[in-house]
Scaffold this motif. Structure first.
Motif, PDB file in Angstrom:
ATOM      1  N   LEU A  19       0.788  -1.226   0.000  1.00  0.00           N
ATOM      2  CA  LEU A  19       0.000   0.000   0.000  1.00  0.00           C
ATOM      3  C   LEU A  19       0.824   1.282   0.000  1.00  0.00           C
ATOM      4  O   LEU A  19       0.282   2.373  -0.121  1.00  0.00           O
ATOM      5  N   GLY A  20       2.153   1.184   0.165  1.00  0.00           N
ATOM      6  CA  GLY A  20       2.956   2.395   0.280  1.00  0.00           C
ATOM      7  C   GLY A  20       2.697   3.073   1.608  1.00  0.00           C
ATOM      8  O   GLY A  20       2.923   4.255   1.801  1.00  0.00           O
ATOM      9  N   GLY A  21       2.219   2.364   2.561  1.00  0.00           N
ATOM     10  CA  GLY A  21       1.839   2.863   3.880  1.00  0.00           C
ATOM     11  C   GLY A  21       0.870   1.881   4.479  1.00  0.00           C
ATOM     12  O   GLY A  21       0.537   0.872   3.875  1.00  0.00           O
ATOM     13  N   GLY A  22       0.415   2.142   5.671  1.00  0.00           N
ATOM     14  CA  GLY A  22      -0.567   1.249   6.275  1.00  0.00           C
ATOM     15  C   GLY A  22       0.046   0.304   7.278  1.00  0.00           C
ATOM     16  O   GLY A  22      -0.484   0.122   8.364  1.00  0.00           O
ATOM     17  N   GLY A  23       1.179  -0.314   6.920  1.00  0.00           N
ATOM     18  CA  GLY A  23       1.815  -1.229   7.857  1.00  0.00           C
ATOM     19  C   GLY A  23       2.204  -0.536   9.145  1.00  0.00           C
ATOM     20  O   GLY A  23       2.089  -1.093  10.238  1.00  0.00           O
ATOM     21  N   SER A  24       2.651   0.717   9.029  1.00  0.00           N
ATOM     22  CA  SER A  24       3.094   1.455  10.204  1.00  0.00           C
ATOM     23  C   SER A  24       1.968   1.715  11.187  1.00  0.00           C
ATOM     24  O   SER A  24       2.189   1.779  12.395  1.00  0.00           O
ATOM     25  N   ILE A  25       0.742   1.862  10.686  1.00  0.00           N
ATOM     26  CA  ILE A  25      -0.368   2.201  11.570  1.00  0.00           C
ATOM     27  C   ILE A  25      -0.772   1.013  12.431  1.00  0.00           C
ATOM     28  O   ILE A  25      -1.406   1.177  13.469  1.00  0.00           O
ATOM     29  N   VAL A  26      -0.423  -0.211  12.020  1.00  0.00           N
ATOM     30  CA  VAL A  26      -0.741  -1.368  12.862  1.00  0.00           C
ATOM     31  C   VAL A  26       0.436  -1.783  13.731  1.00  0.00           C
ATOM     32  O   VAL A  26       0.266  -2.553  14.675  1.00  0.00           O
ATOM     33  N   ALA A  27       1.636  -1.290  13.436  1.00  0.00           N
ATOM     34  CA  ALA A  27       2.821  -1.705  14.183  1.00  0.00           C
ATOM     35  C   ALA A  27       2.739  -1.289  15.654  1.00  0.00           C
ATOM     36  O   ALA A  27       3.042  -2.081  16.551  1.00  0.00           O
ATOM     37  N   VAL A  28       2.320  -0.056  15.915  1.00  0.00           N
ATOM     38  CA  VAL A  28       2.274   0.425  17.302  1.00  0.00           C
ATOM     39  C   VAL A  28       1.261  -0.345  18.152  1.00  0.00           C
ATOM     40  O   VAL A  28       1.614  -0.831  19.233  1.00  0.00           O
TER      41      VAL A  28
END
Length: 249
Positions: A19-28
């Motif tokens: 997605l070019g993003g998105g993974g970071s929002i679930v990491a935390v």
């Protein structure tokens, strides 16, 4: 726990590459609620993981000529400044306030992803007078990156598409370079909070391994379907996080 940590890392890296993003929002939330890491440590560690994983994921897009390095450096330069400022502010906030803000941003991202409509593959005419808007967008994305540990792809990709004039594939690829720049600057500010416990290393390895592989296959996957499904997931996670914080009050 080892298998779960690896699986969650693979999921995070896969979403980031696709997605070019998105993974970071679930990491935390994964680190806080599943792996038992404190909020600031989770944000700092997330920034470092996402920074490295994003740059690795960008390689596959670059090989397909979907990364505009000049644009990435311009947008990312403004984002790096915002990321540093956001991280400084974040260090002054309590963990509870940061997690509530994180959940609210997650809800906004979820709504935007559900409403997302794929843009035309044709390059738009770029208005050179929009340089200021590009820099402001970059700074805003960077501030969120440093403050909450999110990559900011949900701001970066639309900004690159509608403000800079890139098509969706170029926006996704270029955003990964920008996310990498912003995240590593933010991670440097949180350096003293980064943790590398036995449960964290498998998660880190899974994320970094999956991101470039997913980036390679991103051109063969429907972005619309992914974004809609992921947006619904984010809305559910946001509700969970808000409930946890307010019930614990």
């Amino acid at each position: 726990m080892l298998i779960l940590s690896i699986a969650l890392g693979l999921t995070t890296g896969g979403l980031l590459g696709l997605l070019g993003g998105g993974g970071s929002i679930v990491a935390v939330p994964i680190m806080v609620y599943v792996l038992g890491v404190e909020a600031k440590a989770a944000i700092g560690t997330s920034l470092l993981i996402i920074g490295v994983a994003s740059l690795l994921a960008a390689i596959g897009h670059y090989r397909k000529d979907s990364v505009l390095l000049r644009t990435a450096l311009l947008f990312g330069g403004a984002g790096a400044a915002g990321s540093y400022a956001g991280a400084q502010i974040g260090k002054l906030l309590s963990d509870r306030v940061q997690l509530i803000l994180f959940a609210c941003i997650m809800a906004v991202i979820g709504v935007l992803m559900v409403k997302h409509r794929r843009t035309s593959g044709e390059r738009k005419t770029v208005n050179k007078n929009k340089l200021a808007k590009t820099l402001i967008s970059g700074c805003a994305a960077g501030t969120l990156t440093g403050l909450l540990g999110v990559g900011g792809g949900f701001i970066i990709v639309p900004a690159l598409t509608f403000v800079v004039g890139l098509n969706i594939k170029e926006a996704v690829g270029t955003s990964l370079v920008i996310i990498g720049m912003n995240s590593l600057v933010g991670a440097a500010t949180y350096a003293s909070s980064v943790q590398w416990g036995n449960t964290m290393l498998p998660f880190v390895a899974g994320t970094i391994a999956a991101a470039p592989v997913a980036g390679h296959f991103s051109h063969h996957v429907s972005q619309n379907v992914l974004k809609t499904a992921f947006g619904i997931t984010l809305l559910a996670l946001s509700g969970f996080m808000l409930a946890k914080q307010f019930l614990a009050f």
